[in-house]
Design a protein around this motif. Structure first.
Motif, PDB file in Angstrom:
ATOM      1  N   GLU A 232       0.848  -1.179   0.000  1.00 60.56           N
ATOM      2  CA  GLU A 232       0.000   0.000   0.000  1.00 60.56           C
ATOM      3  C   GLU A 232       0.892   1.239   0.000  1.00 60.56           C
ATOM      4  O   GLU A 232       2.050   1.180   0.413  1.00 60.56           O
ATOM      5  CB  GLU A 232      -0.926  -0.010   1.221  1.00 60.56           C
ATOM      6  CG  GLU A 232      -1.939  -1.138   1.159  1.00 60.56           C
ATOM      7  CD  GLU A 232      -3.014  -1.032   2.215  1.00 60.56           C
ATOM      8  OE1 GLU A 232      -2.850  -0.238   3.165  1.00 60.56           O
ATOM      9  OE2 GLU A 232      -4.015  -1.749   2.093  1.00 60.56           O
ATOM     10  N   GLU A 233       0.344   2.333  -0.488  1.00 62.90           N
ATOM     11  CA  GLU A 233       1.134   3.552  -0.618  1.00 62.90           C
ATOM     12  C   GLU A 233       1.427   4.195   0.730  1.00 62.90           C
ATOM     13  O   GLU A 233       2.446   4.866   0.900  1.00 62.90           O
ATOM     14  CB  GLU A 233       0.418   4.569  -1.513  1.00 62.90           C
ATOM     15  CG  GLU A 233       0.375   4.181  -2.996  1.00 62.90           C
ATOM     16  CD  GLU A 233      -0.634   3.095  -3.302  1.00 62.90           C
ATOM     17  OE1 GLU A 233      -1.577   2.894  -2.492  1.00 62.90           O
ATOM     18  OE2 GLU A 233      -0.477   2.431  -4.338  1.00 62.90           O
ATOM     19  N   THR A 234       0.559   4.001   1.702  1.00 58.95           N
ATOM     20  CA  THR A 234       0.735   4.642   2.997  1.00 58.95           C
ATOM     21  C   THR A 234       1.419   3.696   3.978  1.00 58.95           C
ATOM     22  O   THR A 234       1.232   2.474   3.929  1.00 58.95           O
ATOM     23  CB  THR A 234      -0.620   5.069   3.590  1.00 58.95           C
ATOM     24  OG1 THR A 234      -1.473   3.922   3.668  1.00 58.95           O
ATOM     25  CG2 THR A 234      -1.275   6.122   2.716  1.00 58.95           C
ATOM     26  N   THR A 235       2.206   4.272   4.875  1.00 62.92           N
ATOM     27  CA  THR A 235       2.882   3.500   5.912  1.00 62.92           C
ATOM     28  C   THR A 235       1.928   3.303   7.086  1.00 62.92           C
ATOM     29  O   THR A 235       1.226   4.241   7.474  1.00 62.92           O
ATOM     30  CB  THR A 235       4.138   4.254   6.403  1.00 62.92           C
ATOM     31  OG1 THR A 235       4.997   4.458   5.290  1.00 62.92           O
ATOM     32  CG2 THR A 235       4.878   3.465   7.465  1.00 62.92           C
ATOM     33  N   PRO A 236       1.885   2.096   7.658  1.00 60.87           N
ATOM     34  CA  PRO A 236       1.027   1.891   8.831  1.00 60.87           C
ATOM     35  C   PRO A 236       1.440   2.805   9.983  1.00 60.87           C
ATOM     36  O   PRO A 236       2.588   3.261  10.055  1.00 60.87           O
ATOM     37  CB  PRO A 236       1.277   0.420   9.193  1.00 60.87           C
ATOM     38  CG  PRO A 236       1.837  -0.204   7.966  1.00 60.87           C
ATOM     39  CD  PRO A 236       2.581   0.883   7.251  1.00 60.87           C
ATOM     40  N   GLU A 237       0.498   3.086  10.871  1.00 57.42           N
ATOM     41  CA  GLU A 237       0.837   3.839  12.073  1.00 57.42           C
ATOM     42  C   GLU A 237       1.851   3.036  12.884  1.00 57.42           C
ATOM     43  O   GLU A 237       1.705   1.823  13.047  1.00 57.42           O
ATOM     44  CB  GLU A 237      -0.414   4.089  12.917  1.00 57.42           C
ATOM     45  CG  GLU A 237      -1.448   4.954  12.223  1.00 57.42           C
ATOM     46  CD  GLU A 237      -0.996   6.408  12.101  1.00 57.42           C
ATOM     47  OE1 GLU A 237      -0.150   6.842  12.904  1.00 57.42           O
ATOM     48  OE2 GLU A 237      -1.493   7.091  11.199  1.00 57.42           O
ATOM     49  N   LEU A 238       2.880   3.698  13.379  1.00 60.36           N
ATOM     50  CA  LEU A 238       3.974   3.001  14.053  1.00 60.36           C
ATOM     51  C   LEU A 238       3.787   3.047  15.566  1.00 60.36           C
ATOM     52  O   LEU A 238       4.421   3.826  16.269  1.00 60.36           O
ATOM     53  CB  LEU A 238       5.315   3.622  13.646  1.00 60.36           C
ATOM     54  CG  LEU A 238       5.575   3.681  12.140  1.00 60.36           C
ATOM     55  CD1 LEU A 238       6.955   4.245  11.872  1.00 60.36           C
ATOM     56  CD2 LEU A 238       5.426   2.303  11.509  1.00 60.36           C
ATOM     57  N   TYR A 239       2.869   2.231  16.038  1.00 56.85           N
ATOM     58  CA  TYR A 239       2.580   2.159  17.464  1.00 56.85           C
ATOM     59  C   TYR A 239       3.102   0.833  18.022  1.00 56.85           C
ATOM     60  O   TYR A 239       2.505  -0.216  17.802  1.00 56.85           O
ATOM     61  CB  TYR A 239       1.075   2.239  17.725  1.00 56.85           C
ATOM     62  CG  TYR A 239       0.462   3.579  17.403  1.00 56.85           C
ATOM     63  CD1 TYR A 239       0.843   4.719  18.101  1.00 56.85           C
ATOM     64  CD2 TYR A 239      -0.515   3.694  16.423  1.00 56.85           C
ATOM     65  CE1 TYR A 239       0.261   5.946  17.814  1.00 56.85           C
ATOM     66  CE2 TYR A 239      -1.101   4.918  16.132  1.00 56.85           C
ATOM     67  CZ  TYR A 239      -0.710   6.037  16.832  1.00 56.85           C
ATOM     68  OH  TYR A 239      -1.269   7.245  16.556  1.00 56.85           O
ATOM     69  N   VAL A 240       4.219   0.904  18.730  1.00 61.95           N
ATOM     70  CA  VAL A 240       4.798  -0.280  19.355  1.00 61.95           C
ATOM     71  C   VAL A 240       4.702  -0.121  20.863  1.00 61.95           C
ATOM     72  O   VAL A 240       5.127   0.893  21.414  1.00 61.95           O
ATOM     73  CB  VAL A 240       6.274  -0.473  18.926  1.00 61.95           C
ATOM     74  CG1 VAL A 240       6.912  -1.608  19.679  1.00 61.95           C
ATOM     75  CG2 VAL A 240       6.350  -0.733  17.434  1.00 61.95           C
ATOM     76  N   SER A 241       4.150  -1.128  21.522  1.00 52.38           N
ATOM     77  CA  SER A 241       4.044  -1.086  22.978  1.00 52.38           C
ATOM     78  C   SER A 241       5.325  -1.547  23.648  1.00 52.38           C
ATOM     79  O   SER A 241       5.697  -1.047  24.708  1.00 52.38           O
ATOM     80  CB  SER A 241       2.886  -1.975  23.444  1.00 52.38           C
ATOM     81  OG  SER A 241       1.671  -1.539  22.890  1.00 52.38           O
TER      82      SER A 241
END
Length: 197
Positions: free
Chosen positions: A114-123
């Motif tokens: 996909e053209e957009t990068t996923p949200e980078l939420y790492v716990s």
């Protein structure tokens, strides 16, 4: 066989995953023995999807990468991976290295980003290297999932060991083809289970 995801109604910590039974593979994609075994487990709490993997190897990685660093191309060295696919056919790939570096990408179809990068939420990210292998824990916030995780989801768990000889590790290798962690037949249904008391 399905890939188990243990569900907890309360928040988990990386140490809580130590109590979980782990699924395993004793052979690589080519059918050669894996020592020690390639093992993994998943858990889900109200805010986080947790992944823990133990692999042989772990000696071939960039030691300059910092824990939590976002790095594409981790598969060029030792890596643990999983691929989460929803009913639309979209899927998301996650990688983690023995250094604790990680990476993700969303794909709208077979190997099509996909053209957009996923949200980078790492716990949380933890990694440790031992003499005969390494272990990684990756906690992904639900906000960082680009695909739905439900009863219709599919998972493929994989890894690559580069030394002493390269091995492709898989929760479900596909017979008769070259190693391809994105192959549709490599994915398995998820099975939600209650987190052990």
């Amino acid at each position: 066989m399905s890939v188990a995801i243990f569900h907890s109604a309360s928040a988990l910590k990386p140490a809580d995953l130590l109590t979980l039974p782990m699924q395993q593979s004793l052979a690589d994609w080519a059918g050669c023995s894996v020592q020690p075994a390639f093992r993994w487990c998943f858990a889900r709490d109200p805010k986080t999807l947790w992944f823990r993997a133990s692999l042989p190897g772990g000696q071939h990685f960039d030691r300059q990468h910092a824990p939590g660093e976002f790095v594409e191309g981790l598969w060029e060295q030792d890596v643990a991976e999983f691929f989460l696919k929803d009913s639309s056919g979209r899927y998301q790939e996650f990688n983690v290295s023995p250094a604790g570096a990680w990476w993700t990408v969303a794909l709208r179809g077979y190997r099509t980003r996909e053209e957009t990068t996923p949200e980078l939420y790492v716990s949380a990210i933890e990694a440790s290297v031992e003499a005969d292998g390494w272990t990684a824990v990756l906690g992904i916030s639900h906000a960082g999932l680009s695909v739905q995780l439900d009863d219709s989801s599919l998972l493929h768990v994989s890894g690559i060991v580069h030394k002493p000889a390269r091995q492709f590790l898989s929760s479900r290798p596909v017979a008769g083809i070259e190693p391809d962690f994105h192959h549709p037949e490599a994915f398995q249904r998820v099975s939600f289970q209650e987190f052990p008391k």
